[in-house]
Design an enzyme around this catalytic site. Sequence first.
Site, PDB file in Angstrom:
ATOM      1  N   HIS A 351      10.723  90.600  21.105  1.00  0.00           N
ATOM      2  CA  HIS A 351      10.135  90.632  19.761  1.00  0.00           C
ATOM      3  C   HIS A 351      10.812  91.736  18.945  1.00  0.00           C
ATOM      4  O   HIS A 351      10.854  92.893  19.363  1.00  0.00           O
ATOM      5  CB  HIS A 351       8.622  90.835  19.811  1.00  0.00           C
ATOM      6  CG  HIS A 351       7.996  90.670  18.462  1.00  0.00           C
ATOM      7  ND1 HIS A 351       7.636  89.436  17.966  1.00  0.00           N
ATOM      8  CD2 HIS A 351       7.736  91.554  17.468  1.00  0.00           C
ATOM      9  CE1 HIS A 351       7.157  89.587  16.743  1.00  0.00           C
ATOM     10  NE2 HIS A 351       7.216  90.854  16.414  1.00  0.00           N
ATOM     11  N   ALA A 352      11.337  91.378  17.778  1.00  0.00           N
ATOM     12  CA  ALA A 352      12.161  92.301  16.997  1.00  0.00           C
ATOM     13  C   ALA A 352      11.392  93.558  16.606  1.00  0.00           C
ATOM     14  O   ALA A 352      10.218  93.494  16.251  1.00  0.00           O
ATOM     15  CB  ALA A 352      12.667  91.602  15.740  1.00  0.00           C
ATOM     16  N   HIS A 381      14.489  92.478   7.467  1.00  0.00           N
ATOM     17  CA  HIS A 381      13.154  93.050   7.679  1.00  0.00           C
ATOM     18  C   HIS A 381      13.248  94.335   8.503  1.00  0.00           C
ATOM     19  O   HIS A 381      12.715  95.380   8.127  1.00  0.00           O
ATOM     20  CB  HIS A 381      12.261  92.022   8.386  1.00  0.00           C
ATOM     21  CG  HIS A 381      10.905  92.542   8.762  1.00  0.00           C
ATOM     22  ND1 HIS A 381       9.796  92.354   7.970  1.00  0.00           N
ATOM     23  CD2 HIS A 381      10.484  93.280   9.824  1.00  0.00           C
ATOM     24  CE1 HIS A 381       8.752  92.948   8.532  1.00  0.00           C
ATOM     25  NE2 HIS A 381       9.138  93.510   9.660  1.00  0.00           N
ATOM     26  N   GLU A 382      13.946  94.256   9.617  1.00  0.00           N
ATOM     27  CA  GLU A 382      14.041  95.421  10.513  1.00  0.00           C
ATOM     28  C   GLU A 382      14.812  96.563   9.858  1.00  0.00           C
ATOM     29  O   GLU A 382      14.440  97.725   9.986  1.00  0.00           O
ATOM     30  CB  GLU A 382      14.697  95.030  11.840  1.00  0.00           C
ATOM     31  CG  GLU A 382      13.927  93.985  12.659  1.00  0.00           C
ATOM     32  CD  GLU A 382      12.477  94.354  12.909  1.00  0.00           C
ATOM     33  OE1 GLU A 382      12.147  95.558  12.935  1.00  0.00           O
ATOM     34  OE2 GLU A 382      11.654  93.427  13.053  1.00  0.00           O
ATOM     35  N   HIS A 385      12.757  98.754   7.720  1.00  0.00           N
ATOM     36  CA  HIS A 385      12.048  99.817   8.447  1.00  0.00           C
ATOM     37  C   HIS A 385      12.969 101.030   8.635  1.00  0.00           C
ATOM     38  O   HIS A 385      12.581 102.168   8.408  1.00  0.00           O
ATOM     39  CB  HIS A 385      11.629  99.331   9.838  1.00  0.00           C
ATOM     40  CG  HIS A 385      10.495  98.346   9.851  1.00  0.00           C
ATOM     41  ND1 HIS A 385       9.311  98.572   9.214  1.00  0.00           N
ATOM     42  CD2 HIS A 385      10.351  97.138  10.464  1.00  0.00           C
ATOM     43  CE1 HIS A 385       8.478  97.543   9.427  1.00  0.00           C
ATOM     44  NE2 HIS A 385       9.097  96.660  10.182  1.00  0.00           N
ATOM     45  N   GLU A 409       6.239  97.160   6.190  1.00  0.00           N
ATOM     46  CA  GLU A 409       6.605  95.771   6.498  1.00  0.00           C
ATOM     47  C   GLU A 409       7.213  95.041   5.301  1.00  0.00           C
ATOM     48  O   GLU A 409       7.824  93.986   5.462  1.00  0.00           O
ATOM     49  CB  GLU A 409       5.377  95.007   7.003  1.00  0.00           C
ATOM     50  CG  GLU A 409       4.738  95.595   8.260  1.00  0.00           C
ATOM     51  CD  GLU A 409       5.702  95.681   9.431  1.00  0.00           C
ATOM     52  OE1 GLU A 409       6.684  94.916   9.464  1.00  0.00           O
ATOM     53  OE2 GLU A 409       5.481  96.539  10.315  1.00  0.00           O
ATOM     54  N   HIS A 509       1.573  90.639  18.836  1.00  0.00           N
ATOM     55  CA  HIS A 509       0.859  91.811  18.314  1.00  0.00           C
ATOM     56  C   HIS A 509      -0.488  92.065  18.983  1.00  0.00           C
ATOM     57  O   HIS A 509      -1.056  93.140  18.831  1.00  0.00           O
ATOM     58  CB  HIS A 509       0.711  91.664  16.801  1.00  0.00           C
ATOM     59  CG  HIS A 509       2.035  91.538  16.111  1.00  0.00           C
ATOM     60  ND1 HIS A 509       2.821  90.407  16.246  1.00  0.00           N
ATOM     61  CD2 HIS A 509       2.735  92.389  15.337  1.00  0.00           C
ATOM     62  CE1 HIS A 509       3.946  90.581  15.560  1.00  0.00           C
ATOM     63  NE2 HIS A 509       3.920  91.758  15.002  1.00  0.00           N
ATOM     64  N   TYR A 519       0.968  92.909   7.648  1.00  0.00           N
ATOM     65  CA  TYR A 519       1.876  91.816   7.269  1.00  0.00           C
ATOM     66  C   TYR A 519       1.301  91.001   6.118  1.00  0.00           C
ATOM     67  O   TYR A 519       2.037  90.450   5.306  1.00  0.00           O
ATOM     68  CB  TYR A 519       2.173  90.910   8.465  1.00  0.00           C
ATOM     69  CG  TYR A 519       2.795  91.651   9.616  1.00  0.00           C
ATOM     70  CD1 TYR A 519       4.105  92.121   9.540  1.00  0.00           C
ATOM     71  CD2 TYR A 519       2.080  91.910  10.778  1.00  0.00           C
ATOM     72  CE1 TYR A 519       4.672  92.820  10.599  1.00  0.00           C
ATOM     73  CE2 TYR A 519       2.634  92.601  11.833  1.00  0.00           C
ATOM     74  CZ  TYR A 519       3.934  93.056  11.741  1.00  0.00           C
ATOM     75  OH  TYR A 519       4.490  93.750  12.789  1.00  0.00           O
TER      76      TYR A 519
HETATM   77  O1  X8Z Z   1       6.470  91.351  13.918  1.00  0.00           O
HETATM   78  C1  X8Z Z   1       7.159  91.182  12.918  1.00  0.00           C
HETATM   79  C2  X8Z Z   1       8.492  91.895  12.788  1.00  0.00           C
HETATM   80  C3  X8Z Z   1       8.497  93.211  13.450  1.00  0.00           C
HETATM   81  S1  X8Z Z   1       7.480  94.381  12.661  1.00  0.00           S
HETATM   82  C4  X8Z Z   1       9.563  91.042  13.415  1.00  0.00           C
HETATM   83  N1  X8Z Z   1       6.752  90.323  11.955  1.00  0.00           N
HETATM   84  C5  X8Z Z   1       5.503  89.584  12.039  1.00  0.00           C
HETATM   85  C6  X8Z Z   1       5.544  88.533  13.157  1.00  0.00           C
HETATM   86  O2  X8Z Z   1       6.624  88.255  13.663  1.00  0.00           O
HETATM   87  O3  X8Z Z   1       4.496  87.998  13.497  1.00  0.00           O
HETATM   88  C7  X8Z Z   1       7.467  90.028  10.719  1.00  0.00           C
HETATM   89  C8  X8Z Z   1       6.694  88.926  10.070  1.00  0.00           C
HETATM   90  C9  X8Z Z   1       5.341  88.921  10.707  1.00  0.00           C
HETATM   91 ZN    ZN Z   2       8.195  94.941  10.799  1.00  0.00          ZN
END
Ligand code: X8Z
Ligand code: ZN
Length: 610
Positions: A351-352, A381-382, A385, A409, A509, A519
């Site tokens: 997960h990024a 996105h990354e 940050h 975010e 998450h 988000y």
């Molecule tokens: O978790 C993330 C990022 C890392 S903070 C990749 N996002 C959420 C997800 O993947 O559920 C970005 C969009 C929403």
């Molecule tokens: Zn993020």
Amino acid sequence: MRTHSGHRNNACMLAVVISLLLSTACAHDPRANPSADDARSFVEAANARLEALGVRAARAEWVKANFITVDTEALAAEAYENYIAASVELAKQAAQFNGVETDAETRRQLELLKRAITMPAPSDRALTQELTQIAAGMDSNYGKAQYCPEGAEGEDCLDIIEIRAITAESRDPAALLDVWIGWRTTSPAIRDDYRRFVELTNQGAQELGYPDTGALWRSNYDMSPDAFAAEVDRLWQQVLPLYESLHCYVRAKLAEFYGEDQVPLDQPIPAHLLGNMWAQDWTNIYDLVAPDDADPGYDLTALVQKAGYDPLGMVRSGENFFSSIGFEPLPDSFWERSLFTKPQDREVVCHASAWDVEDGDDLRIKMCIEVNAEDFQTIHHELGHNYYQRAYKDQPYLFRGSANDGFHEAIGDAIALSVTPAYLVELGLLDAEPPPSKDVGLLLRDALGKVAFLPFGILVDQWRWGVFSGEIPADAYNAGWWALREKYQGIRPPDERGEDLFDPGAKYHIPGNTPYSRYFLAAILQFQFHRAMCEIAGHEGPLNRCTIYGSKEAGRRLNEMLEMGMSRPWPDALEALTGEREADATAIRDYFAPLQAWLDEKNASRSCGW
Ligand code: X8Z
Ligand code: ZN
């Protein structure tokens, strides 16, 4: 950490010692009647102590997430335990300054000590240890998770990257259903852990004076927890009509493709048909819903692949955007230390994520990049940050964070909104911009990403707030989850989901304990940032055609907001960039206004809702 315990309340301890030695009225005893100076010293010492422990925890966590083993998991848990124990201890000690008149900066840091804790732990050290071990274990379970279809083993088992590709590309309902169910076989293993996790972290929150962990999370927005819940609801009501229109249109198109027996027109949409494992982003089914007469005629995935981009090239391209608006290039260490592709020989959390391991100079991302449009977006996105982290690096440790977590975010996403056809032409990826008549197609594709996300963005923490408060009890985790999925997203599970399963745990998450309202806020804020930056850059015309690429002025104003970190209440930061002090969904509504009109025309004879 023993080696760092010398930082503990240095200044206060010194004052106590002096007062004991002198035993006179002029010597100040901070225990009895702390002064503004004592408060400042306390905060200074807290910054130093937390920073030292934070760097250690980040290093251990980095190694674990890049190399999941029993040992790295234990080491990461231990380092995090030390960090959390110190945070909680300091948060409690901060209360001694409640009645002291301090300068605003010190007062804010004293408050942040308490309210910025996402995993409050009980002060009993054995319980803190139990909590951090559970947390590390759940995170690893997610990182290692694989679905082995019947008869498969070893190499034939599917990880989330492979499953993601099937979910995105397959149009065979049986294959989609198979991986949808399969991925959710990986999460029941942590259901009991999660229940215990909730108990422990609630106990920690209560010790800090909050009714539960959800209330603590909601207290971190410069307003009361109740006011924040109402704020989220207000924003949701602002965007709901847009989501309802999109839902109605997409359901009808899916029914045309899969048949009304699979997608009944008066019911929630089956969750496995939306091109994403969590139905949180529907961009991958654009081809199924594209307008006949306004399809923009290009697909970013195809463009980056045709141009021969590799993962590194995609990251370089993201960096180039930030450079064009005036940010310094990323340091060499970023390129040396980041993880860009999935290693073949070990287990990692794919997960990024973006990291600021030390001082805002040791920036990294960790991603299993595939060459496609989704990851091109996620790279921006990354990097958002990382540029934020570097911008606030000179703030005291307790202020090194975004104005509120939604801001962190939103930055990279706001930049990615500038990845327009004009920008792609500039990069040489696209020959010519599609004419204005193709805006409906462009906006529809954007909406499948941004508008479809909104209800998911809100419901994850509606679930968690309910779980933390006890409104969703441990024997109704799955039922509570699916009730919210239906209520907000208008989707339904494609098969029976009983309480032996744990579907929330199949979303990163939840095991990762990352709050999710951020988000939702970001989905709204990024359009506000984009609108403001476009205005600063002198853009005229529709917002979806605006790119701030090359605008040093937009970059300068953005940086003004970023370098504030969390030193001021978030409306001040918002104002620095946008001149506005309220989160405002009119920006996203304006952006999609032409699409909403088009959707409503298409939906005119349909019966919408679920
Ligand atoms: O978790 C993330 C990022 C890392 S903070 C990749 N996002 C959420 C997800 O993947 O559920 C970005 C969009 C929403
Ligand atoms: Zn993020």
